[in-house]
Design an enzyme around this catalytic site. Structure first.
Site, PDB file in Angstrom:
ATOM      1  N   ALA A 255       0.846  -1.194   0.000  1.00  0.00           N
ATOM      2  CA  ALA A 255       0.000   0.000   0.000  1.00  0.00           C
ATOM      3  C   ALA A 255       0.883   1.247   0.000  1.00  0.00           C
ATOM      4  CB  ALA A 255      -0.897  -0.011   1.229  1.00  0.00           C
ATOM      5  N   CYS A 263       4.104   4.384 -17.201  1.00  0.00           N
ATOM      6  CA  CYS A 263       3.292   3.324 -17.826  1.00  0.00           C
ATOM      7  C   CYS A 263       1.903   3.160 -17.241  1.00  0.00           C
ATOM      8  CB  CYS A 263       4.055   2.015 -17.769  1.00  0.00           C
ATOM      9  SG  CYS A 263       5.579   2.113 -18.701  1.00  0.00           S
TER      10      CYS A 263
HETATM   11  C1  UDX Z   1       5.480  -1.003 -14.771  1.00  0.00           C
HETATM   12  C2  UDX Z   1       5.305  -2.518 -14.894  1.00  0.00           C
HETATM   13  O1  UDX Z   1       5.665  -3.130 -13.649  1.00  0.00           O
HETATM   14  C3  UDX Z   1       6.201  -3.052 -16.020  1.00  0.00           C
HETATM   15  O2  UDX Z   1       5.987  -4.445 -16.171  1.00  0.00           O
HETATM   16  C4  UDX Z   1       5.844  -2.322 -17.317  1.00  0.00           C
HETATM   17  O3  UDX Z   1       6.643  -2.785 -18.385  1.00  0.00           O
HETATM   18  C5  UDX Z   1       6.029  -0.836 -17.127  1.00  0.00           C
HETATM   19  O4  UDX Z   1       5.224  -0.362 -16.035  1.00  0.00           O
HETATM   20  P1  UDX Z   1       7.201   0.671 -13.715  1.00  0.00           P
HETATM   21  O5  UDX Z   1       6.121   1.656 -13.994  1.00  0.00           O
HETATM   22  O6  UDX Z   1       8.581   0.961 -14.156  1.00  0.00           O
HETATM   23  O7  UDX Z   1       6.803  -0.765 -14.390  1.00  0.00           O
HETATM   24  O8  UDX Z   1       7.287   0.442 -12.132  1.00  0.00           O
HETATM   25  P2  UDX Z   1       6.544  -0.493 -11.089  1.00  0.00           P
HETATM   26  O9  UDX Z   1       7.566  -1.065 -10.218  1.00  0.00           O
HETATM   27  O10 UDX Z   1       5.564  -1.369 -11.733  1.00  0.00           O
HETATM   28  O11 UDX Z   1       5.722   0.611 -10.172  1.00  0.00           O
HETATM   29  C6  UDX Z   1       4.688   1.339 -10.792  1.00  0.00           C
HETATM   30  C7  UDX Z   1       4.033   2.206  -9.718  1.00  0.00           C
HETATM   31  O12 UDX Z   1       3.308   1.373  -8.796  1.00  0.00           O
HETATM   32  C8  UDX Z   1       5.028   3.004  -8.875  1.00  0.00           C
HETATM   33  O13 UDX Z   1       4.491   4.290  -8.609  1.00  0.00           O
HETATM   34  C9  UDX Z   1       5.124   2.197  -7.582  1.00  0.00           C
HETATM   35  O14 UDX Z   1       5.442   3.017  -6.462  1.00  0.00           O
HETATM   36  C10 UDX Z   1       3.711   1.662  -7.467  1.00  0.00           C
HETATM   37  N1  UDX Z   1       3.626   0.433  -6.688  1.00  0.00           N
HETATM   38  C11 UDX Z   1       4.208  -0.699  -7.166  1.00  0.00           C
HETATM   39  C12 UDX Z   1       2.907   0.437  -5.486  1.00  0.00           C
HETATM   40  O15 UDX Z   1       2.387   1.469  -5.058  1.00  0.00           O
HETATM   41  N2  UDX Z   1       2.801  -0.716  -4.789  1.00  0.00           N
HETATM   42  C13 UDX Z   1       3.376  -1.891  -5.215  1.00  0.00           C
HETATM   43  O16 UDX Z   1       3.258  -2.903  -4.518  1.00  0.00           O
HETATM   44  C14 UDX Z   1       4.104  -1.877  -6.438  1.00  0.00           C
END
Ligand code: UDX
Length: 468
Positions: A255, A263
């Protein structure tokens, strides 16, 4: 085998360098001559751990090169990957495909022998067909095929994600294109990486479905966190209890302040539009977009509430502004919503981020940018942690408390142990912790702080804490 990577942004550069590492001869092409010159000079325009070393190594052994000359690059190339940007179109959230279609036209003009044209950029369903018809206007149909090969790279761990993917997805109707793509991915084949062979539309939709599902999973646990705060539950434990179920999985159940990045925000919007356009609305995705947008703004109110509902004239330390750790990327970062709202409420901000300050300074005015976390904390009244950089995990609770005038810490990523923070006298709030639990303990921390506690009371407090 020679391949061309058209576009040297985040996807193109990582994919090009990794394909070169696979032993391909990769020519990365970009229209931006300045960027190509910097890449030829070994300068990497993006912050991605390990990329500079990978680019340098493959440039030296000449498996990787950079040019603005697409015609020369395509000479002898069996595959051309389109890895240009597909930003959200202003105002309606559709993916802007201008760069993809321009790339298709440019490629068509230089096809002299059979070539597989591969869309690696995230593109809406049907884009591959459109690329096929654009090229087909200029090139005989037996001289090319179009394929979709979406990437699933996370910023900050992109090279690992490329080298050890959960799967490779290849969408094409052509056996010849399939054979060429399988030979490009042979090193992954050899380590038995699952390859999903499917048609163009399926590969295109699978990419959006993956990102929208992950964004949904995050938004789900964020809403569960809000319910935990009202019902006495703890979201960390709920996440663990459900994540151990193999059907749910432990990942993407942290969370936080809402998802950002280059993306999830754009892909959920684009998929939502695709659903609406095809009279098959994705109401869950529509809700995810709405909930996430609101959540990022709600986080500012959470900080203001922790400061007694008034931050006028107060100085707040901000730990982390990038959308996630291990990147300098600020696109749709929660800080872009949270910080202006705190300023509008009268707060002055002192911020530190290990990699994002240069990019952030252009997007977030009137902020004092600091040299490290303790510098940001020094002289501040309260602090908010927005991005869970590893270096913040090592901050000493006592030192944080000593530096903050009002000893208030809002942790939007649940980085710290509440008891460590409160024992040091901090009024500590996090995401998804029962208000019934956090309020009394924060009150005790405040009393402790004000030095209103004598030895017996100390004794009472510790008994009380044991009871809670
Ligand atoms: C994402 C996808 O994971 C990847 O497979 C795709 O190719 C591109 O988009 P990315 O955006 O680089 O990758 O980062 P990611 O680690 O997925 O985090 C995305 C967002 O979700 C971030 O703001 C992160 O803080 C948030 N997040 C992620 C959460 O808030 N909680 C989580 O448990 C995981």
């Amino acid at each position: 085998m020679r391949i061309v990577m058209l576009g040297t942004g985040y996807v193109g550069l990582v994919s090009g360098a990794c394909f070169a590492e696979f032993g391909m001869e990769v020519v990365c092409v970009d229209k931006d001559a300045g960027k190509i010159a910097r890449l030829q000079n070994g300068e990497i325009p993006i912050y991605e751990p390990g990329l500079d070393e990978l680019v340098r190594k493959n440039s030296v052994r000449q498996t990787l090169s950079f040019t603005t000359d697409l015609a020369a690059a395509m000479h002898g190339a069996e595959a051309v990957f389109i890895a240009v940007g597909t930003p959200s179109r202003r105002g309606d959230g559709h993916a802007d495909l201008t760069y993809v279609y321009d790339a298709a036209k440019d490629i068509a003009a230089h096809i002299k022998e059979y070539t597989v044209v591969v869309t690696k950029s995230t593109v809406p369903v049907g884009t591959g067909r459109e690329v096929e018809s654009i090229i087909g206007k200029l090139v005989p149909r037996d001289m090319f095929d179009v394929a979709s090969n979406p990437e699933f790279l996370r910023e900050g761990s992109a090279i690992g994600d490329f080298m050890r993917p959960d799967r490779v997805v290849i969408g094409t109707h052509s056996k010849r294109a399939e054979a060429i793509l399988k030979s490009i991915y042979r090193p992954l084949y050899l380590i038995e990486t699952p390859v999903v062979m499917c048609d163009l539309e399926t590969a295109e939709l699978a990419k959006y479905a993956a990102n929208a599902f992950l964004a949904t999973k995050i938004t789900f646990i964020n809403e569960i966190a809000d319910l935990c705060e009202k019902t006495g539950a703890d979201v960390q434990d709920v996440a663990r209890a459900i994540g151990l179920d193999g059907r749910i999985g432990r990942k993407f159940l942290h969370a936080g302040p809402g998802f950002g990045g280059s993306c999830f925000p754009k892909d959920t919007l684009a998929l939502m539009r695709t659903g609406q356009e095809n009279n098959s609305p994705l109401r869950i995705v529509e809700t995810v977009v709405d909930v996430n947008t609101k959540r990022k703004k709600q986080m500012a109110q959470r900080v203001i509430a922790a400061c007694g509902n008034d931050v006028k004239g107060k100085t707040i330390a901000v730990l982390g502004v990038t959308f996630k750790p291990n990147t300098d990327d600020m696109r749709d970062a929660p800080s872009l919503d949270i910080l202006p709202l705190l300023q509008q409420a009268g707060a002055k901000l002192r911020a530190y981020d290990p990699a994002g300050m240069k990019e952030a300074a252009a997007m977030l005015p009137d902020i004092t940018w600091c040299k490290d976390a303790y510098d940001a904390l020094t002289g501040s009244d309260a602090a908010v942690l927005i991005t869970e950089w590893n270096e913040f995990r090592g901050l000493e609770a006592e030192k944080i408390a000593a530096l903050l005038n009002h000893k208030i810490l809002v942790d939007l990523r649940n980085v710290y142990k509440p008891e460590d923070m409160r024992d040091a006298g901090l009024q500590y709030t996090r995401i998804g912790e029962s208000e019934m639990k956090s309020k009394p303990q924060n009150a005790l921390a405040a009393i402790h702080n004000l030095g209103l506690v004598d030895d017996e009371a100390d004794e009472e407090i510790s008994l009380e804490k044991q009871a809670s």
